[in-house]
Design a protein around this motif. Structure first.
Motif, PDB file in Angstrom:
ATOM      1  N   GLU A  23       0.791  -1.224   0.000  1.00 52.10           N
ATOM      2  CA  GLU A  23       0.000   0.000   0.000  1.00 52.10           C
ATOM      3  C   GLU A  23       0.826   1.279   0.000  1.00 52.10           C
ATOM      4  O   GLU A  23       0.391   2.274  -0.562  1.00 52.10           O
ATOM      5  N   ILE A  24       1.989   1.305   0.630  1.00 54.39           N
ATOM      6  CA  ILE A  24       2.797   2.531   0.558  1.00 54.39           C
ATOM      7  C   ILE A  24       3.956   2.384  -0.417  1.00 54.39           C
ATOM      8  O   ILE A  24       4.634   3.353  -0.716  1.00 54.39           O
ATOM      9  N   GLY A  25       4.170   1.185  -0.892  1.00 49.97           N
ATOM     10  CA  GLY A  25       5.211   0.966  -1.884  1.00 49.97           C
ATOM     11  C   GLY A  25       6.574   0.707  -1.274  1.00 49.97           C
ATOM     12  O   GLY A  25       6.752   0.763  -0.061  1.00 49.97           O
ATOM     13  N   THR A  26       7.517   0.410  -2.124  1.00 52.69           N
ATOM     14  CA  THR A  26       8.877   0.126  -1.669  1.00 52.69           C
ATOM     15  C   THR A  26       9.852   1.154  -2.241  1.00 52.69           C
ATOM     16  O   THR A  26      11.026   0.869  -2.398  1.00 52.69           O
ATOM     17  N   GLU A  34      10.828  11.573   5.959  1.00 45.82           N
ATOM     18  CA  GLU A  34       9.751  11.359   4.977  1.00 45.82           C
ATOM     19  C   GLU A  34       9.234   9.925   5.031  1.00 45.82           C
ATOM     20  O   GLU A  34       8.030   9.693   4.958  1.00 45.82           O
ATOM     21  N   ALA A  35      10.137   8.969   5.143  1.00 48.38           N
ATOM     22  CA  ALA A  35       9.738   7.568   5.233  1.00 48.38           C
ATOM     23  C   ALA A  35       8.935   7.327   6.508  1.00 48.38           C
ATOM     24  O   ALA A  35       7.896   6.663   6.493  1.00 48.38           O
ATOM     25  N   ARG A  36       9.405   7.889   7.593  1.00 44.46           N
ATOM     26  CA  ARG A  36       8.713   7.747   8.879  1.00 44.46           C
ATOM     27  C   ARG A  36       7.312   8.358   8.808  1.00 44.46           C
ATOM     28  O   ARG A  36       6.342   7.774   9.283  1.00 44.46           O
ATOM     29  N   ALA A  38       5.445   8.722   6.140  1.00 44.12           N
ATOM     30  CA  ALA A  38       4.606   7.867   5.292  1.00 44.12           C
ATOM     31  C   ALA A  38       4.108   6.648   6.068  1.00 44.12           C
ATOM     32  O   ALA A  38       2.936   6.272   5.954  1.00 44.12           O
ATOM     33  N   VAL A  39       4.979   6.048   6.870  1.00 42.96           N
ATOM     34  CA  VAL A  39       4.577   4.874   7.656  1.00 42.96           C
ATOM     35  C   VAL A  39       3.551   5.263   8.708  1.00 42.96           C
ATOM     36  O   VAL A  39       2.534   4.581   8.885  1.00 42.96           O
ATOM     37  N   PHE A  40       3.766   6.368   9.412  1.00 50.46           N
ATOM     38  CA  PHE A  40       2.810   6.781  10.443  1.00 50.46           C
ATOM     39  C   PHE A  40       1.470   7.193   9.840  1.00 50.46           C
ATOM     40  O   PHE A  40       0.421   6.940  10.438  1.00 50.46           O
ATOM     41  N   ALA A  41       1.487   7.818   8.677  1.00 49.52           N
ATOM     42  CA  ALA A  41       0.227   8.156   8.004  1.00 49.52           C
ATOM     43  C   ALA A  41      -0.532   6.882   7.642  1.00 49.52           C
ATOM     44  O   ALA A  41      -1.755   6.808   7.802  1.00 49.52           O
ATOM     45  N   TYR A  42       0.189   5.869   7.167  1.00 48.87           N
ATOM     46  CA  TYR A  42      -0.458   4.599   6.841  1.00 48.87           C
ATOM     47  C   TYR A  42      -1.006   3.927   8.096  1.00 48.87           C
ATOM     48  O   TYR A  42      -2.119   3.396   8.083  1.00 48.87           O
ATOM     49  N   LEU A  43      -0.251   3.960   9.185  1.00 48.07           N
ATOM     50  CA  LEU A  43      -0.719   3.350  10.435  1.00 48.07           C
ATOM     51  C   LEU A  43      -1.986   4.027  10.943  1.00 48.07           C
ATOM     52  O   LEU A  43      -2.896   3.359  11.445  1.00 48.07           O
TER      53      LEU A  43
END
Length: 75
Positions: A23-26, A34-36, A38-43
């Motif tokens: 869902e957020i890609g690789t 930025e990576a952090r 994206a992960v927290f937004a997905y969570l």
């Protein structure tokens, strides 16, 4: 993730991480921040908006808020 030999806990964790990657890609983010983000937004989406069939089509947040432990009667 559980102890060695406990395939059930590991399967849940692996399923979550596979969903996260899908869902957020690789892709490679420019910064760790930025990576952090994206992960927290997905969570946040995963816990508050995404419906889960194993939770009777409720979100994990709704399930946790509505959960009531059974009260043991003391004799």
């Amino acid at each position: 993730m559980g102890r060695v030999g406990s395939c059930y806990d590991n399967a849940v964790a692996e399923s979550f991480f596979a969903t996260l990657k899908a869902e957020i890609g690789t892709r490679v983010w420019a910064t760790r921040a930025e990576a952090r983000q994206a992960v927290f937004a997905y969570l946040s989406y995963y816990n508050h908006d995404r419906l889960h069939s194993t939770l009777k089509h409720r979100t994990p947040y709704e399930t946790r808020v509505c959960y009531r432990q059974p009260i043991a009667l003391v004799a």
